[in-house]
Design a protein around this motif. Sequence first.
Motif, mmCIF file in Angstrom:
data_model
loop_
_atom_site.group_PDB
_atom_site.id
_atom_site.type_symbol
_atom_site.label_atom_id
_atom_site.label_comp_id
_atom_site.label_asym_id
_atom_site.label_seq_id
_atom_site.Cartn_x
_atom_site.Cartn_y
_atom_site.Cartn_z
ATOM 1 N N MET A 175 11.005 28.198 24.149
ATOM 2 C CA MET A 175 11.005 26.767 23.882
ATOM 3 C C MET A 175 12.323 26.377 23.215
ATOM 4 S SD MET A 175 8.275 24.510 21.682
ATOM 5 C CE MET A 175 6.955 24.996 22.784
ATOM 6 N N ALA A 176 12.913 25.261 23.682
ATOM 7 C CA ALA A 176 14.204 24.823 23.159
ATOM 8 C C ALA A 176 14.068 24.367 21.711
ATOM 9 C CB ALA A 176 14.757 23.691 24.019
ATOM 10 N N GLU A 177 15.084 24.673 20.896
ATOM 11 C CA GLU A 177 15.108 24.182 19.520
ATOM 12 C C GLU A 177 15.347 22.675 19.539
ATOM 13 O OE1 GLU A 177 14.283 25.998 17.228
ATOM 14 O OE2 GLU A 177 14.960 28.044 17.446
ATOM 15 N N ARG A 178 14.655 21.967 18.673
ATOM 16 C CA ARG A 178 14.759 20.502 18.627
ATOM 17 C C ARG A 178 15.690 20.097 17.492
ATOM 18 N NH1 ARG A 178 9.107 17.722 18.675
ATOM 19 N NH2 ARG A 178 9.239 18.506 20.807
ATOM 20 N N ILE A 179 16.739 19.346 17.827
ATOM 21 C CA ILE A 179 17.743 18.932 16.851
ATOM 22 C C ILE A 179 17.747 17.410 16.742
ATOM 23 C CG2 ILE A 179 20.228 18.837 16.346
ATOM 24 C CD1 ILE A 179 20.516 21.540 17.684
ATOM 25 N N LEU A 180 17.748 16.917 15.520
ATOM 26 C CA LEU A 180 17.870 15.485 15.257
ATOM 27 C C LEU A 180 19.335 15.151 14.998
ATOM 28 C CD1 LEU A 180 16.872 12.622 14.593
ATOM 29 C CD2 LEU A 180 16.272 13.448 12.298
ATOM 30 N N VAL A 181 19.920 14.296 15.843
ATOM 31 C CA VAL A 181 21.305 13.859 15.700
ATOM 32 C C VAL A 181 21.298 12.464 15.093
ATOM 33 C CG1 VAL A 181 23.476 13.363 16.886
ATOM 34 C CG2 VAL A 181 22.010 15.242 17.689
ATOM 35 N N VAL A 182 21.797 12.351 13.862
ATOM 36 C CA VAL A 182 21.828 11.067 13.151
ATOM 37 C C VAL A 182 23.285 10.615 13.075
ATOM 38 C CG1 VAL A 182 21.125 9.828 11.084
ATOM 39 C CG2 VAL A 182 19.869 11.886 11.783
ATOM 40 N N GLU A 183 23.641 9.669 13.915
ATOM 41 C CA GLU A 183 25.040 9.230 14.040
ATOM 42 C C GLU A 183 25.052 7.788 14.528
ATOM 43 O OE1 GLU A 183 28.575 8.403 14.055
ATOM 44 O OE2 GLU A 183 28.468 10.579 13.713
ATOM 45 N N ASP A 184 25.726 6.894 13.780
ATOM 46 C CA ASP A 184 25.697 5.477 14.155
ATOM 47 C C ASP A 184 26.726 5.108 15.222
ATOM 48 O OD1 ASP A 184 27.742 5.922 12.209
ATOM 49 O OD2 ASP A 184 27.841 3.763 11.853
ATOM 50 N N GLU A 185 27.766 5.910 15.390
ATOM 51 C CA GLU A 185 28.749 5.627 16.437
ATOM 52 C C GLU A 185 28.246 6.196 17.753
ATOM 53 O OE1 GLU A 185 32.915 6.163 15.674
ATOM 54 O OE2 GLU A 185 32.548 6.304 13.522
ATOM 55 N N GLN A 186 27.935 5.302 18.687
ATOM 56 C CA GLN A 186 27.270 5.733 19.905
ATOM 57 C C GLN A 186 28.114 6.688 20.731
ATOM 58 O OE1 GLN A 186 25.399 2.647 22.141
ATOM 59 N NE2 GLN A 186 24.855 3.984 23.851
ATOM 60 N N ALA A 187 29.440 6.459 20.795
ATOM 61 C CA ALA A 187 30.289 7.338 21.602
ATOM 62 C C ALA A 187 30.237 8.771 21.085
ATOM 63 C CB ALA A 187 31.723 6.825 21.599
ATOM 64 N N ILE A 188 30.287 8.926 19.765
ATOM 65 C CA ILE A 188 30.220 10.266 19.177
ATOM 66 C C ILE A 188 28.835 10.863 19.390
ATOM 67 C CG2 ILE A 188 30.340 11.586 17.025
ATOM 68 C CD1 ILE A 188 32.404 9.574 16.034
ATOM 69 N N ARG A 189 27.798 10.037 19.185
ATOM 70 C CA ARG A 189 26.431 10.535 19.370
ATOM 71 C C ARG A 189 26.197 10.966 20.819
ATOM 72 N NH1 ARG A 189 23.905 6.307 17.884
ATOM 73 N NH2 ARG A 189 22.882 5.631 19.813
ATOM 74 N N ASP A 190 26.676 10.173 21.760
ATOM 75 C CA ASP A 190 26.503 10.511 23.176
ATOM 76 C C ASP A 190 27.206 11.825 23.518
ATOM 77 O OD1 ASP A 190 25.036 8.224 23.556
ATOM 78 O OD2 ASP A 190 26.639 7.087 24.538
ATOM 79 N N MET A 191 28.392 12.026 22.946
ATOM 80 C CA MET A 191 29.136 13.260 23.208
ATOM 81 C C MET A 191 28.370 14.480 22.673
ATOM 82 S SD MET A 191 31.146 15.697 21.467
ATOM 83 C CE MET A 191 31.887 14.864 20.056
ATOM 84 N N ILE A 192 27.858 14.353 21.450
ATOM 85 C CA ILE A 192 27.112 15.458 20.847
ATOM 86 C C ILE A 192 25.842 15.743 21.654
ATOM 87 C CG2 ILE A 192 25.819 16.202 18.803
ATOM 88 C CD1 ILE A 192 27.777 14.506 17.133
ATOM 89 N N VAL A 193 25.138 14.679 21.993
ATOM 90 C CA VAL A 193 23.878 14.839 22.723
ATOM 91 C C VAL A 193 24.124 15.476 24.082
ATOM 92 C CG1 VAL A 193 22.000 13.587 23.854
ATOM 93 C CG2 VAL A 193 22.688 12.980 21.514
#
Length: 229
Positions: A1-19
């Motif tokens: 089962m994949a590990e579940r990570i919560l990404v908390v980032e208000d800049e969408q471009a950075i969040r999209d890249m991480i995700v």
Amino acid sequence: MAERILVVEDEQAIRDMIVFFLKQQHFEILEAEDYQSAVNKLAEKPKLVLLDWMLPGRSGIQFIQYLKKHEETKGLPIIMLTARSAEEDCITCLNEGADDYVTKPFSPKVLLARIDAVLRRTYQQESNIIDIDGLQIDQNAQRVMYQQTEINLSVTEFKLLHFFMTHPEKVYSREQLLDFIWGNDIYVEDRTVDVYIRRLRRNLEACQFDRYIQTVRGSGYRFSNHFND
């Protein structure tokens, strides 16, 4: 089962890249763009938080403080992601309870290495917990649990159950069990195995795991969740 990570980032471009990158690495991702949405996502039980310092509503530091105040989240590992690179900022994050600190801009591969390291440090003891159908044995703590209730076993009973649960579905003779549990330097009669099997079954009877310890006529014993009922 994949590990579940919560990404908390208000800049969408950075969040999209991480995700995008972490999904390629087969992680399951939860996303939050501010403090309150991050709090709400905790109900989905992430295994790690990637946390921006500056957030709408409240800061990442305040989110760490929130996590540490609650029993169910105080052990949740946190990696802070921020453009603030001063030494005192790093010290502040670590003192508040962050497990690591990555400054922006960062290499995705470096971030992945930090994630793997933090997950390994945080959950390394889980590999010492064996779970079969809800019966859990923890070698580090020398405990056996079922539905949050501890099952009291003697040292030898614990060793016997641990051996069975780490070698399920295999049949072992009395002689083999004597060697594995008692060692071949100690003389113990074959029938001693039968005595401890009966004791172990008795202790597991309340949670109906006694039937997992099966007698194989003419061969010995095995631990199995396949029954001939």
